[in-house]
Design an enzyme around this catalytic site. Structure first.
Site, PDB file in Angstrom:
ATOM      1  N   TRP A   1      45.989  40.145  37.140  1.00  0.00           N
ATOM      2  CA  TRP A   1      46.710  38.892  36.863  1.00  0.00           C
ATOM      3  C   TRP A   1      46.659  37.973  38.088  1.00  0.00           C
ATOM      4  CZ3 TRP A   1      51.118  37.147  39.378  1.00  0.00           C
ATOM      5  CH2 TRP A   1      51.723  36.008  38.802  1.00  0.00           C
ATOM      6  N   CYS A   2      46.656  38.587  39.266  1.00  0.00           N
ATOM      7  CA  CYS A   2      46.598  37.791  40.487  1.00  0.00           C
ATOM      8  C   CYS A   2      45.129  37.467  40.796  1.00  0.00           C
ATOM      9  CB  CYS A   2      47.253  38.542  41.641  1.00  0.00           C
ATOM     10  SG  CYS A   2      47.391  37.548  43.134  1.00  0.00           S
ATOM     11  N   ASP A   3      44.664  36.365  40.233  1.00  0.00           N
ATOM     12  CA  ASP A   3      43.267  35.926  40.361  1.00  0.00           C
ATOM     13  C   ASP A   3      42.650  36.121  41.733  1.00  0.00           C
ATOM     14  OD1 ASP A   3      43.650  32.960  38.321  1.00  0.00           O
ATOM     15  OD2 ASP A   3      43.023  34.989  37.804  1.00  0.00           O
ATOM     16  N   PRO A   4      43.318  35.649  42.780  1.00  0.00           N
ATOM     17  CA  PRO A   4      42.611  35.586  44.058  1.00  0.00           C
ATOM     18  C   PRO A   4      42.604  36.902  44.829  1.00  0.00           C
ATOM     19  CG  PRO A   4      44.715  34.498  44.262  1.00  0.00           C
ATOM     20  CD  PRO A   4      44.639  35.017  42.865  1.00  0.00           C
TER      21      PRO A   4
END
Lengths: 790, 790
Positions: free
Chosen positions: B474-477
């Site tokens: 969920w945390c793209d980066p």
């Protein structure tokens, strides 16, 4: 007619513009091997450097698209630039040097463009500001000097605010702050990426932008919004609303590098400040910028190194003619532009093959070893079919981008065309036997590779014997003529004929009679096919579309006549004297405009599905109806080729920007480079016709230089010798030239004499038969006198 | 504390900001199914429409990169916007409405934001200008009204100059001119392309930008540079230097749409002007814009149609609480934002799978049929492995772009999480049996597909039983934790446990005992693995890198604790009560900030090669240390899940922008949407901490709405019935709600009573056992009373 807005100084080595408003788009550029800095007279700037693709360290205020260099760059208040605000602490005076963003009308103004530096001198109400810049010799760094002088009779208390906008760097890690330990405003960012692989490709990027100050400022501001406040760039709150800048930072905000120096100047007093504006990787690099570049001595050394670098590209010709403007341009600015192209490769990692070859055709006159290496490098990327790729990759990891991903069919043509210039200039026929190994490991000599390229051109013909165009030829945006695989290019057929003919001559000279015959026959076949299918009665047509529709012909209401086929029909010999007379008359009647010779006419005003992008370029811009100087230069070359010296001079004159006030202002072009186009559509849009693209990337420079050396002054290599055959315009009664040629020097005096019926050439006092010096001795100095009929 | 800078009007349906400088970034947005218009209080604007990818018709002054929607859009003088200059013909007064570009301090100012319109009222020196805009209901068109009123006691002669910058449209065929036949300034361009294929894809693009005027202007200007002259945007030459605009055109120059109306107003007199600003394809479309949209009646019809459209998304809950601000936001603005997401799909053609599913989780409460279709559509793109793709393609020809080209491993998790909300809200268990055919032609029911997705999650575990993270969850980066294929995500392991548990419950309810047992066992295994490997003593770690380094743990100096694992450990049941107590204390101590609950702490200040892009996002922006509202909403949901009502209320309150002056101004955020983040790093960077991203694309909205409906007011579907279980904060003594549920309506009164020891629920006067209404009758109106302990 009003006075010229600009003038030459220092024997033509500087050009000075006296107004920030007469030609608001006027620009120049500086470069070194790693970077380019385009400067506009009002202070706007565009800088690029290679890492290895072109990158920026001062940005627009928004996320910019990566693109090829655009013509007619629009400026606006927040465009990147380099400025210095000046505030009188005892009065209402506020102005900015050079001119923007305050745009106060100055009491005096000078934009003084040198070959290796640029300086502005701006005076308002007794305060004179000088801003000057040069580039570090071999580093990505702008070296700025700010001088302020009190020209009034009273003590002046001022605040000076160097203001270097940095713009929107990135959506990753953008910030800016003063770093006392480095004596610099340091703006940070990380080049955005999403794919892991990009991280490794980008992690060594110079992602900082720094303004390193030699003197400690009294205050600073690193936050663009805080600097402006409600006042805006013309009257920033940080300047008009407060005594001192706030010493604020930017945190994921648009950064800026703004400093404040408070100074009291006695009458006549001057203060000097130096800065380095540059990208950097880390603290150590910032410290290194300070250590290497910031002292007065560093600046002086950079100036000397720049002069020395430019001297390497000074060219092989110095002239003196009845027109000192022309002399200044030809002696300093034109070779400089040729040198820029050849030494920087236009700051790209994948130059278009045709550009790369033509740029190095120009280098043949400046630094032949570079040209030689480029020819070999280009040929090392030849495809197995004999075709040349759309672009030449210059560095490991480079890839074909933009237009180079679109198949064009003309690249092979440029091999003999450019090679001829190199061989004539150097006599280095040994190049032809050099082995070249391509990417597949196949070895072949230069001559064999050019044979293959010529055979490829011969294969790429339709049943009529005309050259397929695919998605374009030299005219990039003509992308729909032949995308279905059937359409043909008239120009390319003629260019192929010319290339084959040139190569046949070289083969013949080298004793390769069979090849010479084969290629000569091929050239003839192209010429015959053109005369059979695309001679339109008064000129040659431009091509035939996939659907069999000839275009660039009298039946067309738009795009009725194109310049290129006419030029190359004269070069290739397709046009017999009768046809030549007709096509010249057609060019005169239809393409010669008040601003130069247009590339086609009438310009397209709407889309033609079977021609392509060309028709969607605005009338007057670029290829569509413009005075496209590259095409004009081909025409020039062809005019000299057929001995049309006076017509040639008219074309040449129109390509350059003379200090004729009206045309100079209309073009908005300083005579420091020849731009890729002047706008056309002069009947349709007289307001904008003639305007310069301000784009200095153009094959025009190399061709112009070639024409000057080989044709106008007629000092062209020929086998082991030198052909001396000037083609001065008839109104020139005398001219002189210095020519460097194969290690020798020639001092040439040309004069029209009343009793001459044909040209007579003396070398060292001896009359030369046929105007050809059979051999040239390196190290020797020749005195040449040419007498021309009056 | 100063007075609130903004206020609710019209029962919370309007928000009014009284100053253009108090919150200069404050913005709102309007949208319809084809376009989006983000408006800043000072007049700057960003508009996008779908053709089919997002496109612009008003541009920056430079060639912009195409990118996803960026947070904290920086504004600058030439940023696109919609303005009207006003010049007093008899005096020095010059101002612009709304505020930029002149930025004159107004005598009064109101930025009045409605759910379907925006209006500004600006007064300077007795002249009041009203600018108002709404969108056409089902067309790409902005409908603008300009009203000017003379509030002074004398006749006023004015010139009004609507100024709509168009910016740098294209390097192909850019121009602008007034077209008398169309009554419009028409700016033309051709979207640039180089490959032939793009021509066919783009040739029907709406490449014109037009300002159609209901009233014939007295003069106009289509040339940006001519409009500005030396004066610049704050005092354009065309306005201050001349009586009338020059009626000039732009020819391959930056165009602008500027008009001039000269008007004399008696005291009290008012004039009204209407305009349509829109993209268009050709003359016929421009004429159609005029014909369809420009009359007063058209404007009224558009307003009615907009109201009707918004009414479709009004939501299933109306509340009244002790806090009218909260009521206004919850009743009007929050469901509007949920509706925007679900009905526009964020104006993208390839929404991230997790976003698409969560946005439609929100739609379950607004328009369940849309949510149902979205679930089926998403599952039709499931891969053969059971994995869900990184993005869901919405239109023919769409492709995965930007971050969707980077492999993430969490997408399957969202299927049961979002499905549960849909099933609870609708009772539509029949959906589970719907057949879904994927792109390979394989058919399977929804339930079977979710089985496969869950099995995929179970397969994607390392030897410890933790979920591989690949290049992100969920945390793209967080793209470098597991790019080598070994790193694992603690959060994703917990989310998988939660998803498996939810799906097991659904399976059990549907009589699929074997599957229920399998998935319940899988959930337990994930929880056990987390407790074995990533319980760090006081909280759960975030993950373990490719090199086996646990992070988000106490040993880390930066990124020591992450919020998401704690939230989902409470949801998944991994955290027993003792661990729950510890992790809540850790969150309170380390992540709760003055501006909300941070996503991690301390923020990273430098690159960590084994974490990735996250560490290169500036501290305080986005995921790095920010109050990332999507994560805060998960936390909120998990707090309610474990009965932490008061803690939950504190979190909820901090996510919304209250009219608390200091925090509202610090955020710069109007309470008309919840942004994706407020900046964090409050210890490191107090100046900017709390600032809103102004980005309204966020899964936060759907989760917030779900929490309000199901938890705060406790009106959650449960099988065939409704569970009534409010979790009001303890300081609320009463509240009431209207709830639409499966065709019935519930009028709910909640009150704290002194004698209650536990919640008591009456429906229609009858006490409800266990707070659960076993069945709900569509069409019926229920009266509910809830008594809570005091």
């Amino acid at each position: 007619m009003s006075a010229a807005p600009c003038r030459f100084e220092a024997d033509g080595q500087r050009v000075v513009l006296d107004s920030p408003t007469a030609m608001p788009q006027a620009s120049t550029f500086l470069w070194n091997r790693r970077m380019l800095l385009q400067l506009n007279c009002r202070g706007y700037a565009t800088a690029q450097f290679m890492q290895p693709e072109p990158a920026k360290y001062a940005h627009a205020p928004t996320l910019e698209a990566r693109t090829f260099m655009q013509p007619e760059q629009p400026y606006y208040a927040h465009h990147p630039g380099r400025f210095c605000y000046v505030k009188d602490e005892d009065g209402p005076l506020l102005f900015s040097a050079p001119h923007a963003p305050v745009n106060r009308a100055p009491d005096s103004f000078a934009f003084s463009v040198g070959t290796g530096d640029v300086a502005w001198t701006v005076a308002c109400d007794g305060i004179e500001v000088e801003l000057a810049v040069l580039l570090a010799a071999d580093d990505v760094a702008e070296l700025w000097t700010l001088r302020v002088r009190n020209r009034s009779r009273r003590t002046r208390r001022l605040s000076l605010y160097p203001y270097f906008p940095v713009g929107y760097m990135s959506w990753m890690n953008q910030s800016g702050a003063w770093r006392a330990d480095l004596g610099a405003i340091v703006c940070q960012s990380v080049t955005p990426y999403q794919k892991v692989a990009d991280y490794f490709r980008q992690r060594d990027f110079l992602d900082r932008t720094v303004l390193v100050a030699e003197r400690m400022p009294d205050a600073w501001e690193a936050n663009q919004a805080a600097f402006e406040g409600e006042g805006g760039l013309h009257a920033p709150d940080a300047i008009t609303g407060q005594e001192r800048l706030s010493c604020g930072d930017a945190l994921y905000e648009t950064p800026v590098a703004a400093l404040q120096y408070r100074v009291a100047l006695e009458p006549g007093e001057e203060q000097e400040y130096r800065f380095v504006f540059a990208p950097a990787r880390d603290d150590a690099q910032v410290a290194a910028l300070r250590a290497r570049h910031l002292s007065a001595r560093d600046f002086a050394e950079a100036a000397a190194a720049t002069a020395s670098y430019l001297d390497e590209g000074r060219g092989c010709l110095r002239i003196r003619t009845p027109d000192p403007w022309f002399d200044g341009f030809a002696n300093h600015w034109l070779p400089r532009q040729v040198y820029y192209h050849g030494d920087s490769n236009r700051l790209t990692t994948d130059p278009q093959t045709r550009n790369y070859l033509q740029d190095h055709m120009g280098m043949a006159y400046l630094r032949p070893a570079t040209a030689r290496a480029a020819i070999l490098h280009a040929l090392s990327q030849q495809e197995a079919s004999g075709a040349m790729p759309d672009g030449i990759l210059l560095v490991e990891g480079a890839e074909l981008k933009y237009i180079n991903q679109v198949p064009h069919t003309d690249h092979c043509v440029w091999l003999p065309v450019c090679l001829q210039a190199y061989l004539d200039e150097t006599g280095d026929d040994a190049l032809l036997d050099e082995p070249v190994v391509d990417r597949d490991g196949r070895g072949a000599s230069v001559a064999e590779r050019i044979d293959q390229a010529m055979q490829w051109l011969l294969r790429q013909r339709d049943e009529r014997g005309l050259s397929f165009i695919a998605q374009g030829d030299w005219c990039d945006p003509m992308n729909m003529v032949g995308w279905q695989g059937r359409g043909v290019s008239g120009w390319l057929s003629l260019a192929s004929a010319h290339a084959l003919g040139l190569w046949a001559d070289i083969c013949a000279r080298r004793g390769r009679a069979a090849e010479a015959a084969e290629f000569r026959q091929g050239a003839q076949a192209f010429n015959d096919a053109m005369n059979a299918h695309l001679w339109d009665g008064d000129w040659y047509g431009r091509g035939i579309t996939d659907d069999g529709v000839a275009f660039g012909v009298a039946a067309d209401a738009e795009g009725r006549i194109y310049l290129n086929p006419q030029s190359w029909a004269m070069l290739s010999g397709a046009a017999d004297p009768q046809r030549r007379g007709r096509l010249l008359a057609a060019v005169d009647a239809q393409l010669v405009s008040p601003h130069g010779v247009a590339m086609l006419d009438p310009p397209y005003t709407g889309m033609r599905d079977d021609v392509g992008r060309l028709t969607q370029k605005f009338p007057g811009s670029a290829e569509n109806g413009a005075v496209y100087n590259h095409a004009a230069a081909f025409y020039l070359h062809s005019l000299y080729h057929v001995g049309e010296a006076d017509r040639a001079w008219q074309v040449l004159r129109a390509m350059l920007t003379w200090p004729d006030a009206a045309e100079c202002v209309q073009r908005g072009q300083l005579p420091v480079f020849v731009p890729n186009y002047y706008r056309g559509a002069w009947r349709l849009h007289p307001r904008t016709a003639g305007r310069s693209s301000q784009l200095f990337n153009t094959g025009t420079a190399a061709w112009l230089y070639r024409c000057l050396v080989e044709r106008l002054f007629g000092l062209r290599g020929d086998g082991a010798g030198l052909r001396i055959e000037p083609q001065l315009p008839s109104h020139w009664t005398r001219a002189s030239a210095w020519r460097r040629f194969r290690g020798a020097e020639f001092e040439v005096e040309i004069e029209r004499v009343a009793d001459a019926t044909e040209a007579r050439v003396w070398v060292g006092g001896a009359l030369l038969a046929g105007g050809r010096l059979p051999s040239v001795e390196a190290g020797r100095r020749y005195r040449v006198r040419v007498e021309l009929p009056a």
